[in-house]
Design a protein around this motif. Structure first.
Motif, PDB file in Angstrom:
ATOM      1  N   ILE A  60      11.604   3.820   2.962  1.00  0.00           N
ATOM      2  CA  ILE A  60      10.540   3.192   2.169  1.00  0.00           C
ATOM      3  C   ILE A  60       9.642   2.377   3.086  1.00  0.00           C
ATOM      4  N   THR A  61      10.235   1.622   4.002  1.00  0.00           N
ATOM      5  CA  THR A  61       9.461   0.828   4.961  1.00  0.00           C
ATOM      6  C   THR A  61       8.589   1.726   5.830  1.00  0.00           C
ATOM      7  N   ARG A  62       9.170   2.804   6.348  1.00  0.00           N
ATOM      8  CA  ARG A  62       8.427   3.718   7.221  1.00  0.00           C
ATOM      9  C   ARG A  62       7.230   4.325   6.489  1.00  0.00           C
ATOM     10  N   ILE A  63       7.446   4.778   5.268  1.00  0.00           N
ATOM     11  CA  ILE A  63       6.352   5.382   4.501  1.00  0.00           C
ATOM     12  C   ILE A  63       5.295   4.340   4.170  1.00  0.00           C
ATOM     13  N   SER A  64       5.717   3.144   3.808  1.00  0.00           N
ATOM     14  CA  SER A  64       4.768   2.076   3.482  1.00  0.00           C
ATOM     15  C   SER A  64       3.883   1.754   4.684  1.00  0.00           C
ATOM     16  N   ARG A  65       4.508   1.624   5.846  1.00  0.00           N
ATOM     17  CA  ARG A  65       3.742   1.307   7.061  1.00  0.00           C
ATOM     18  C   ARG A  65       2.814   2.445   7.442  1.00  0.00           C
ATOM     19  N   ARG A  66       3.353   3.644   7.482  1.00  0.00           N
ATOM     20  CA  ARG A  66       2.598   4.796   7.983  1.00  0.00           C
ATOM     21  C   ARG A  66       1.428   5.169   7.075  1.00  0.00           C
ATOM     22  N   TYR A  67       1.635   5.115   5.770  1.00  0.00           N
ATOM     23  CA  TYR A  67       0.617   5.586   4.835  1.00  0.00           C
ATOM     24  C   TYR A  67      -0.008   4.479   3.995  1.00  0.00           C
ATOM     25  N   ALA A  68       0.339   3.236   4.283  1.00  0.00           N
ATOM     26  CA  ALA A  68      -0.205   2.072   3.579  1.00  0.00           C
ATOM     27  C   ALA A  68       0.008   2.160   2.058  1.00  0.00           C
ATOM     28  N   VAL A  69       1.192   2.633   1.681  1.00  0.00           N
ATOM     29  CA  VAL A  69       1.557   2.692   0.273  1.00  0.00           C
ATOM     30  C   VAL A  69       2.336   1.416  -0.049  1.00  0.00           C
ATOM     31  N   PRO A  70       1.944   0.684  -1.087  1.00  0.00           N
ATOM     32  CA  PRO A  70       2.676  -0.534  -1.432  1.00  0.00           C
ATOM     33  C   PRO A  70       4.152  -0.248  -1.719  1.00  0.00           C
TER      34      PRO A  70
END
Length: 96
Positions: A60-70
């Motif tokens: 979840i952290t990786r996806i949030s950082r990479r794609y700027a998804v809250p």
């Protein structure tokens, strides 16, 4: 037991690396809440559960950082995937 599980989440900096304090708090609160709910059901597999939740949290952290998804939107997506088929979704997915 729950206190030890909570400490494991809080000590793992990779779970929240690159997230804002608010998003990190949201993610950790959710993971701890899921652990609380599942701990009551599965005493014998608590460590296995923590390992699995940590992997989920890191992704979840990786996806949030990479794609700027809250983070809260990613948590909602995971909870949507966990719903039983045919079950009415709650007004707001479970919160920690």
């Amino acid at each position: 037991m729950l206190e030890r599980l909570t400490e494991q989440f809080l000590e793992d900096e990779a779970l929240t690396e690159g997230l804002s304090d608010e998003e990190a708090g949201t993610l950790l609160g959710w993971l701890i809440g899921v652990a609380e709910d599942l701990e009551a059901q599965a005493q014998e597999s608590a460590q296995e559960l923590v390992s699995q939740l940590k992997r989920l949290g890191r992704q979840i952290t990786r996806i949030s950082r990479r794609y700027a998804v809250p983070v809260d939107e990613l948590i909602d997506l995971v909870e949507l995937a966990w719903e039983e088929p045919g079950e009415d979704p709650p007004a707001r997915p479970m919160q920690a």
